[in-house]
Design an enzyme around this catalytic site. Structure first.
Site, short mmCIF file in Angstrom:
data_model
loop_
_atom_site.label_atom_id
_atom_site.label_comp_id
_atom_site.label_asym_id
_atom_site.label_seq_id
_atom_site.Cartn_x
_atom_site.Cartn_y
_atom_site.Cartn_z
CE LYS A 125 -4.06 -1.60 2.47
NZ LYS A 125 -4.87 -1.33 3.65
CG HIS A 128 -1.01 7.00 4.23
ND1 HIS A 128 -0.92 7.66 5.43
CD2 HIS A 128 -1.60 5.81 4.48
CE1 HIS A 128 -1.45 6.90 6.37
NE2 HIS A 128 -1.86 5.77 5.83
CG HIS A 131 2.27 5.20 6.85
ND1 HIS A 131 1.62 4.79 5.72
CD2 HIS A 131 1.75 4.46 7.86
CE1 HIS A 131 0.75 3.84 6.02
NE2 HIS A 131 0.81 3.62 7.32
#
Ligand code: ARG
Length: 568
Positions: A125, A128, A131
């Protein structure tokens, strides 16, 4: 000598309260008109059932003050305000910072173990912007704890396990060849993930297949494991690009999958407590009595484990492996409930009380983009690597405009661009949502990373102009008694205290604000006082102070994770 300690000692002579406790009450007033240190009497007022002002006066009357240390004490409102002898303060600060490249470093954390779980992105994933915040805030805390002598372990608890991998594996089995996973792993896997989610919505059988895959993965099925490993390797390679740009470091990369063989023990311990109940085929622990409405799911109805169970296994493992005094978890506030649940259930694991007390969720606010929040499932994503690269490019443009002849613009632009993003993440109290606005974060005059760097560069150019660094023996304190110099000296004096406060609240913004204050204090000093002057003695003192400011700005910014350019 520590002034807070000194004041507490003086007060303790006439009071039945422990010096350490008194010391912990002492504050540094925001406005220096209210003294250099202040003792608020409100808490004592409650205990002693007297008005705060009366208490303040009584304490003051009994205190024997040595005016070589404390110039005066005043009572204002419910406060005792202390004014430190300027000469002494000046001498103390200059002596301590002399030849000390690690000013503010201490050993107060010696013998204590801190585990910091931060960054922790999810495999396959996008890494983003949430994070990013976790990485930056966690990284700053990591550096600061370490600087204060704590034994610190940084853990990247990778999201490399869970039912979503069953889905990804299914997607790969069905359409793997259609996607360029090797070339652009995260984007391609995300596309595949969106597609398989859609397929699951449309067809229950596909969903069933996905669940089956995850179960197989848990049972170490060869095929599923191979595909999963591929996702992991490729994702980590992508994430590493971001870590390289940010300069992030982790001591452990044990993610969720690491606990796959450690959950059975947790489930067994929990079973023995008799607290596990069956609900619609799943194993759950009800937490209503503990004031938590949502139960904690330990095992799903199909026998798969959960994010929570893996975290419980991690707590047990970390208590045994790291013997932690504090275990911090850096995630957005969206996970407040999750951590409430697992910290509550952890009490059932039979660990020493110390390990329960040490558990700390450190939540932070969301990053809002002009376009709103981001979510993987809908595929509305900004790639973090792109964002950081853009920061560097924008910084480069600004630098080219301001200082076209600067050498090594690339390197400077990297420090400034990345520094701007990092500082923006740390500048406000972490729980606040933050709006990501390019113009604001790169504003050299605002309360930004570039402003701190710019101020630092200014101290450097003053030193260059002076062409020498005076020796401490040459400095006469009398030359630094003016308001502007004193404002700087007081701030430098409180540096270690600021670092300690950061660890008490797990709030790096305290250091970020401090650096802004110090930079502003230097700007006023610079504007009001001529540094390079005819008067040699005065110049020596001011040059020395300038060098000291530069030193503290650099140490502080480095602790936040920023790099300092020498020119910009
Ligand atoms: N991977 C999770 C996420 O992206 C964060 C993990 C935080 N750490 C933990 N031990 N739960 O939301």
């Amino acid at each position: 000598m520590k002034f807070k300690q000194e004041i507490a000692n003086l007060m303790a002579k006439n009071m039945p309260i422990d010096t350490k406790e008194l010391e912990s009450y002492i504050e540094i007033p925001k406005d220096s008109k209210n003294g250099d240190f202040a003792f608020p009497c409100f808490r004592l007022a409650k205990e002693l059932k007297k008005a705060p002002q009366q208490i303040a006066n009584e304490i003051k009357d009994k205190m024997e003050i040595d005016n070589k240390v404390i110039e005066k004490v005043e009572v204002l409102g419910g406060y005792l305000n202390f004014y430190i002898n300027k000469q002494l303060l000046t001498k103390k600060v200059l002596t301590q910072i002399e030849n000390n490249e690690q000013y503010g470093k201490s050993k107060i954390g010696e013998g204590k173990n801190i585990v910091i779980d931060y960054s922790s992105p999810n495999i396959a994933k996008p890494f983003h912007i949430g994070h990013l915040r976790s990485t930056v805030i966690g990284g700053a805390l990591y550096n600061i704890y370490k600087y204060l002598g704590y034994h610190t372990t940084g853990i990247n608890h990778l999201g490399d396990y869970g039912t979503q991998f069953g889905k990804l594996i299914e997607g790969y089995k069905l359409w793997g060849k259609e996607y360029h996973i090797e070339k652009d792993p995260i984007n391609e896997l995300t596309k595949m993930y969106i597609r398989i989610n859609q397929a699951c919505k449309e067809d229950e059988k596909v969903l069933e297949q996905c669940r089956e895959n995850f179960k197989k993965l848990e049972q170490k099925d060869e095929d599923c494991t191979k595909i999963w490993e591929k996702f992991k390797t490729l994702s980590l390679k992508e994430f590493q690009k971001v870590y390289d740009l940010l300069g992030s470091h982790f001591d452990s990369w044990n993610g969720e999958a690491f606990y796959s063989d450690k959950m059975q023990e947790v489930i067994e311990i929990l079973e023995k407590t008799g607290k596990i109940i069956e609900s619609q085929g799943a194993k759950i622990i009800d937490l209503e009595e503990q004031g938590i409405d949502t139960p904690c799911i330990i095992e799903k109805s199909n026998g798969s484990t959960t994010y929570a169970t893996r975290d419980l296994a991690a707590i047990l493992y970390r208590s045994r492996t790291y013997d932690y005094d504090k275990a911090l978890y850096l995630t957005s506030y969206e996970q407040v409930l999750h951590f409430k649940q697992i910290f509550e259930v952890a009490k059932l694991l039979g660990m020493d009380e110390k390990y329960i007390k040490g558990l700390n969720h450190v939540p932070f606010g969301m990053v809002l983009l002009p376009t709103g929040k981001m979510s993987t499932r809908e595929g509305n994503i900004i790639k973090l690597e792109d964002l950081l690269t853009e920061a560097i490019q924008r910084a480069k443009k600004i630098i080219e405009g301001k200082n076209p002849s600067l050498e090594s613009k690339e390197g400077v632009a990297k420090k400034v661009g990345i520094g701007a993003v990092i500082f923006n993440d740390l500048a406000n109290s972490r729980i606040k949502d933050e709006v990501f606005d390019w113009n604001q974060i790169l504003n050299f005059q605002g309360e930004t990373g570039p402003y701190i760097q710019y101020t630092y560069v200014r101290t450097k150019s003053v030193l260059e102009k002076a062409g020498y660094l005076p020796k401490i023996e040459q400095i006469k304190e009398e030359n630094l008694l003016d308001e502007y110099s004193q404002n700087i000296l007081k701030r430098i004096d409180s540096f270690e205290d600021v670092l300690i406060q950061v660890t008490q609240k797990d709030e790096p913004s305290i250091l970020a604000r401090y650096l802004i204050d110090l930079a502003k204090a230097f700007s006023s000093f610079y504007n009001e006082n001529k540094i390079i002057t005819e008067e040699k003695e005065l110049q020596d003192a001011r040059v020395y102070l300038t060098a000291s400011v530069g030193k503290v700005l650099k140490i502080g910014a480095n602790l936040l994770g920023m790099e300092m350019p020498d020119k910009m």
